[in-house]
Design a protein around this motif. Structure first.
Motif, mmCIF file in Angstrom:
data_model
loop_
_atom_site.group_PDB
_atom_site.id
_atom_site.type_symbol
_atom_site.label_atom_id
_atom_site.label_comp_id
_atom_site.label_asym_id
_atom_site.label_seq_id
_atom_site.Cartn_x
_atom_site.Cartn_y
_atom_site.Cartn_z
ATOM 1 N N MET A 105 -14.567 8.610 0.857
ATOM 2 C CA MET A 105 -15.921 9.086 1.152
ATOM 3 C C MET A 105 -16.394 9.951 -0.004
ATOM 4 S SD MET A 105 -15.663 9.946 5.197
ATOM 5 C CE MET A 105 -17.409 10.271 5.338
ATOM 6 N N PHE A 106 -17.620 9.668 -0.461
ATOM 7 C CA PHE A 106 -18.239 10.396 -1.559
ATOM 8 C C PHE A 106 -19.482 11.093 -1.043
ATOM 9 C CE2 PHE A 106 -15.865 6.978 -3.433
ATOM 10 C CZ PHE A 106 -15.335 7.504 -4.590
ATOM 11 N N SER A 107 -19.771 12.273 -1.625
ATOM 12 C CA SER A 107 -20.941 13.020 -1.234
ATOM 13 C C SER A 107 -21.573 13.642 -2.478
ATOM 14 C CB SER A 107 -20.548 14.119 -0.240
ATOM 15 O OG SER A 107 -21.675 14.857 0.151
ATOM 16 N N LEU A 148 -21.551 8.224 0.893
ATOM 17 C CA LEU A 148 -21.053 6.863 0.689
ATOM 18 C C LEU A 148 -19.631 6.740 1.209
ATOM 19 C CD1 LEU A 148 -21.355 4.044 -0.776
ATOM 20 C CD2 LEU A 148 -20.370 5.173 -2.775
ATOM 21 N N THR A 149 -19.379 5.701 1.995
ATOM 22 C CA THR A 149 -18.039 5.404 2.494
ATOM 23 C C THR A 149 -17.651 4.015 2.023
ATOM 24 O OG1 THR A 149 -18.429 6.725 4.478
ATOM 25 C CG2 THR A 149 -16.592 5.177 4.551
ATOM 26 N N VAL A 150 -16.480 3.899 1.414
ATOM 27 C CA VAL A 150 -15.951 2.597 1.008
ATOM 28 C C VAL A 150 -14.635 2.364 1.743
ATOM 29 C CG1 VAL A 150 -17.070 2.571 -1.248
ATOM 30 C CG2 VAL A 150 -14.815 3.533 -1.057
ATOM 31 N N LYS A 151 -14.471 1.157 2.286
ATOM 32 C CA LYS A 151 -13.251 0.765 2.988
ATOM 33 C C LYS A 151 -12.719 -0.491 2.316
ATOM 34 C CE LYS A 151 -14.643 2.663 7.417
ATOM 35 N NZ LYS A 151 -14.731 2.434 8.857
ATOM 36 N N MET A 152 -11.432 -0.432 1.936
ATOM 37 C CA MET A 152 -10.848 -1.540 1.189
ATOM 38 C C MET A 152 -9.489 -1.932 1.755
ATOM 39 S SD MET A 152 -11.853 -0.218 -2.643
ATOM 40 C CE MET A 152 -11.330 1.455 -2.361
ATOM 41 N N ALA A 169 2.303 -8.577 -7.243
ATOM 42 C CA ALA A 169 2.233 -8.500 -8.703
ATOM 43 C C ALA A 169 1.240 -9.556 -9.187
ATOM 44 C CB ALA A 169 3.608 -8.726 -9.319
ATOM 45 N N PRO A 170 -0.008 -9.220 -9.347
ATOM 46 C CA PRO A 170 -0.621 -7.885 -9.239
ATOM 47 C C PRO A 170 -1.116 -7.608 -7.819
ATOM 48 C CG PRO A 170 -2.244 -9.413 -10.071
ATOM 49 C CD PRO A 170 -0.962 -10.203 -9.884
ATOM 50 N N THR A 171 -1.368 -6.337 -7.541
ATOM 51 C CA THR A 171 -2.016 -5.938 -6.288
ATOM 52 C C THR A 171 -3.482 -6.314 -6.392
ATOM 53 O OG1 THR A 171 -0.452 -4.168 -5.870
ATOM 54 C CG2 THR A 171 -2.619 -3.940 -4.861
ATOM 55 N N THR A 172 -4.038 -6.901 -5.321
ATOM 56 C CA THR A 172 -5.419 -7.378 -5.352
ATOM 57 C C THR A 172 -6.206 -6.842 -4.156
ATOM 58 O OG1 THR A 172 -4.804 -9.395 -4.167
ATOM 59 C CG2 THR A 172 -4.857 -9.514 -6.582
ATOM 60 N N LEU A 173 -7.501 -6.712 -4.340
ATOM 61 C CA LEU A 173 -8.403 -6.355 -3.253
ATOM 62 C C LEU A 173 -8.674 -7.633 -2.460
ATOM 63 C CD1 LEU A 173 -10.409 -4.196 -2.019
ATOM 64 C CD2 LEU A 173 -12.131 -5.235 -3.497
ATOM 65 N N THR A 174 -8.346 -7.628 -1.165
ATOM 66 C CA THR A 174 -8.596 -8.818 -0.348
ATOM 67 C C THR A 174 -9.921 -8.730 0.388
ATOM 68 O OG1 THR A 174 -7.299 -7.911 1.483
ATOM 69 C CG2 THR A 174 -6.159 -9.362 -0.062
ATOM 70 N N SER A 175 -10.359 -7.513 0.718
ATOM 71 C CA SER A 175 -11.663 -7.341 1.351
ATOM 72 C C SER A 175 -12.095 -5.892 1.197
ATOM 73 C CB SER A 175 -11.621 -7.736 2.831
ATOM 74 O OG SER A 175 -10.765 -6.878 3.551
ATOM 75 N N GLY A 176 -13.391 -5.695 1.308
ATOM 76 C CA GLY A 176 -13.909 -4.337 1.222
ATOM 77 C C GLY A 176 -15.367 -4.289 1.617
ATOM 78 N N THR A 177 -15.751 -3.183 2.251
ATOM 79 C CA THR A 177 -17.141 -2.967 2.628
ATOM 80 C C THR A 177 -17.534 -1.535 2.279
ATOM 81 O OG1 THR A 177 -16.526 -2.300 4.873
ATOM 82 C CG2 THR A 177 -17.077 -4.630 4.534
ATOM 83 N N TRP A 178 -18.822 -1.314 2.128
ATOM 84 C CA TRP A 178 -19.336 0.020 1.851
ATOM 85 C C TRP A 178 -20.565 0.281 2.701
ATOM 86 C CZ3 TRP A 178 -24.260 0.640 -0.200
ATOM 87 C CH2 TRP A 178 -24.841 -0.494 -0.773
ATOM 88 N N VAL A 179 -20.796 1.571 2.988
ATOM 89 C CA VAL A 179 -21.979 2.011 3.724
ATOM 90 C C VAL A 179 -22.507 3.254 3.029
ATOM 91 C CG1 VAL A 179 -22.888 2.906 5.903
ATOM 92 C CG2 VAL A 179 -21.100 1.162 5.936
#
Length: 150
Positions: free
Chosen positions: A56-58, A64-68, A74-84
């Protein structure tokens, strides 16, 4: 005299290089200066080969909230993410997240650490904001928001 000036300059340069990087939010459309935004919380939890994280950023005009969700490998990857993003008038903006880079360490015998560069996409899929996270330890545990898969 010149030697003293060179030494002083070198020390200042090294001190500036050694400063820890701070999380940041950038408006990719350059409509707002979000440089004053600060990360208020970073939580997460590792469950096997999966890591869920929330930040959470202010700032002056930013909440702003980001959820990932990451797949650890190998490698670590982002599979999903949303922001509000909650605006001053109470309205919200939302979208998905795309990873430009991901860094991951640990999590076997202690808290995991996650970092990277992430583009926050608008409803049309265009990058609207960029969030930069230096490699940070997830000290606060994120409570599971999704049911466990069978």
């Amino acid at each position: 005299m010149i030697r003293s000036i060179i030494c002083a300059g070198l020390l200042l340069f090294l001190a500036a290089c050694g400063a820890p990087k701070q999380p940041s939010v950038e408006d990719l459309n350059h409509h707002e200066d979000l440089s004053g935004a600060r990360m208020m919380t970073l939580r997460g939890a590792r469950d096997g080969d999966r890591l869920d994280a929330e930040a959470m950023f202010s700032g002056r005009s930013l909440l702003l909230t980001v959820k990932m969700r990451f797949a650890i490998g190998a490698p670590t990857t982002l599979t999903s993410g949303t922001w509000v993003r909650t605006l001053a008038d109470g309205k919200t903006e939302t979208g998905n997240i795309s990873a430009r880079s991901v860094s991951f360490t640990g999590g076997q015998s202690g808290p995991p650490s996650i970092g990277g560069s992430f583009d926050l996409l608008d409803a049309g899929g265009a990058p609207k904001y960029r969030v930069i996270l230096p490699l940070l330890e997830l000290r606060d545990r994120l409570e599971p928001s999704l049911p466990k898969e069978p």
